[in-house]
Scaffold this motif. Structure first.
Motif, PDB file in Angstrom:
ATOM      1  N   VAL A  15       0.859  -1.177   0.000  1.00  0.00           N
ATOM      2  CA  VAL A  15       0.000   0.000   0.000  1.00  0.00           C
ATOM      3  C   VAL A  15       0.898   1.231   0.000  1.00  0.00           C
ATOM      4  CG1 VAL A  15      -1.733   1.249   1.342  1.00  0.00           C
ATOM      5  CG2 VAL A  15      -1.826  -1.247   1.202  1.00  0.00           C
ATOM      6  N   LEU A  16       0.686   2.115  -0.961  1.00  0.00           N
ATOM      7  CA  LEU A  16       1.476   3.351  -1.067  1.00  0.00           C
ATOM      8  C   LEU A  16       0.528   4.536  -1.083  1.00  0.00           C
ATOM      9  CD1 LEU A  16       3.986   5.129  -1.676  1.00  0.00           C
ATOM     10  CD2 LEU A  16       3.775   4.412  -4.081  1.00  0.00           C
ATOM     11  N   ARG A  17       0.660   5.382  -0.072  1.00  0.00           N
ATOM     12  CA  ARG A  17      -0.107   6.631  -0.076  1.00  0.00           C
ATOM     13  C   ARG A  17       0.593   7.600  -1.018  1.00  0.00           C
ATOM     14  NH1 ARG A  17      -1.244  10.935   4.788  1.00  0.00           N
ATOM     15  NH2 ARG A  17      -2.560  12.304   3.530  1.00  0.00           N
ATOM     16  N   HIS A  18      -0.169   8.294  -1.846  1.00  0.00           N
ATOM     17  CA  HIS A  18       0.419   9.242  -2.793  1.00  0.00           C
ATOM     18  C   HIS A  18       1.355  10.208  -2.077  1.00  0.00           C
ATOM     19  CE1 HIS A  18      -1.892  12.724  -1.479  1.00  0.00           C
ATOM     20  NE2 HIS A  18      -2.937  11.915  -1.402  1.00  0.00           N
ATOM     21  N   ALA A  19       2.307  10.755  -2.811  1.00  0.00           N
ATOM     22  CA  ALA A  19       3.254  11.721  -2.260  1.00  0.00           C
ATOM     23  C   ALA A  19       2.545  13.053  -1.989  1.00  0.00           C
ATOM     24  CB  ALA A  19       4.430  11.900  -3.221  1.00  0.00           C
ATOM     25  N   LYS A  20       3.246  13.944  -1.315  1.00  0.00           N
ATOM     26  CA  LYS A  20       2.703  15.251  -0.895  1.00  0.00           C
ATOM     27  C   LYS A  20       2.172  16.031  -2.093  1.00  0.00           C
ATOM     28  CE  LYS A  20       2.200  18.508   2.243  1.00  0.00           C
ATOM     29  NZ  LYS A  20       1.249  18.311   3.316  1.00  0.00           N
ATOM     30  N   LEU A 122      -6.580   4.183   2.907  1.00  0.00           N
ATOM     31  CA  LEU A 122      -5.436   3.267   2.906  1.00  0.00           C
ATOM     32  C   LEU A 122      -5.006   2.896   4.312  1.00  0.00           C
ATOM     33  CD1 LEU A 122      -3.172   4.532  -0.021  1.00  0.00           C
ATOM     34  CD2 LEU A 122      -4.829   2.661  -0.020  1.00  0.00           C
ATOM     35  N   GLU A 123      -4.930   3.892   5.183  1.00  0.00           N
ATOM     36  CA  GLU A 123      -4.548   3.617   6.577  1.00  0.00           C
ATOM     37  C   GLU A 123      -5.544   2.649   7.209  1.00  0.00           C
ATOM     38  OE1 GLU A 123      -4.418   6.110  10.732  1.00  0.00           O
ATOM     39  OE2 GLU A 123      -3.786   7.133   8.913  1.00  0.00           O
ATOM     40  N   ILE A 150       4.599   3.637   2.891  1.00  0.00           N
ATOM     41  CA  ILE A 150       4.441   2.312   2.289  1.00  0.00           C
ATOM     42  C   ILE A 150       4.186   1.317   3.408  1.00  0.00           C
ATOM     43  CG2 ILE A 150       5.596   0.466   1.007  1.00  0.00           C
ATOM     44  CD1 ILE A 150       7.433   2.742  -0.174  1.00  0.00           C
ATOM     45  N   ALA A 151       3.165   0.487   3.250  1.00  0.00           N
ATOM     46  CA  ALA A 151       2.901  -0.609   4.180  1.00  0.00           C
ATOM     47  C   ALA A 151       2.896  -1.900   3.370  1.00  0.00           C
ATOM     48  CB  ALA A 151       1.564  -0.421   4.883  1.00  0.00           C
ATOM     49  N   VAL A 152       3.557  -2.917   3.893  1.00  0.00           N
ATOM     50  CA  VAL A 152       3.623  -4.218   3.225  1.00  0.00           C
ATOM     51  C   VAL A 152       2.876  -5.233   4.086  1.00  0.00           C
ATOM     52  CG1 VAL A 152       5.121  -6.012   2.282  1.00  0.00           C
ATOM     53  CG2 VAL A 152       5.865  -3.608   2.219  1.00  0.00           C
ATOM     54  N   LEU A 153       1.845  -5.810   3.508  1.00  0.00           N
ATOM     55  CA  LEU A 153       1.028  -6.829   4.172  1.00  0.00           C
ATOM     56  C   LEU A 153       1.251  -8.154   3.455  1.00  0.00           C
ATOM     57  CD1 LEU A 153      -1.945  -4.452   4.190  1.00  0.00           C
ATOM     58  CD2 LEU A 153      -1.189  -5.561   6.305  1.00  0.00           C
TER      59      LEU A 153
END
Length: 181
Positions: A15-20, A122-123, A150-153
């Motif tokens: 999971v990748l949250r978009h950049a600023k 996403l969170e 980035i979160a890796v599940l």
């Protein structure tokens, strides 16, 4: 989840949250581009994904400009051709049910899926899926899941259609940052 191992191949949801993003006057939220910091952090996210061995087989990306730009800048950091990317309108402003629906529709042959989108969805997805975690990863996500995070599940089981709350292990949380250049 029971104590016995689930049958099936190992899977990873990254999971990748978009950049600023920037906040230009008169620009619709969906059309907001990356801010200068986001243009530095998105390539750092791409490098972090490569260093962590998390290059995806398929990418699902929000159609928002800031998410698409994050994807393009991140993927440009890889020595390999980028995987297929699907621009998914439902990932913009998605909640957990929307995100799960998109992930569950992924073909079974995909081992690593990258989803690029937005908070708070996403969170909340990460917290919903992570039944357990390595170290303080869950605490870190609960505290803050900032831009470019980035979160890796990981889990072992059937196809993507079997993805369920609490079924995954949160193995890594990375918050890459680019330089001030």
């Amino acid at each position: 989840m029971s104590g016995r191992a689930a049958a099936g191949p190992p899977r990873r949801l990254v999971v990748l949250r978009h950049a600023k993003s920037a906040w230009p006057d008169g620009v619709d939220d969906h059309e907001r581009p990356l801010a200068p910091r986001g243009r530095r952090d998105a390539p750092a996210a791409g490098r972090a994904l490569a260093e962590a061995g998390c290059l995806p087989d398929l990418v699902l990306c929000s159609t928002a400009v800031r998410a698409r730009q994050t994807w393009e800048l991140a993927a440009a950091q890889w020595d390999t051709p980028p995987p297929p990317v699907r621009l998914e309108p439902q990932l913009y402003a998605a909640d957990v049910p929307d995100l799960l629906q998109a992930a569950r529709a992924v073909p079974a042959q995909v081992g690593t899926l990258l989803v690029i989108g937005h908070n708070p969805g996403l969170e909340e997805l990460v917290l919903t899926l992570a039944g357990r975690a390595v170290g303080d990863a869950l605490r870190r996500v609960r505290t803050k899941f900032p831009t470019s995070a980035i979160a890796v599940l990981a889990w072992q089981g059937g196809g993507w259609d079997s993805l369920a709350p609490g079924a995954a292990r949160l193995t890594e949380v990375i918050v890459p940052r680019g330089g001030k250049g």
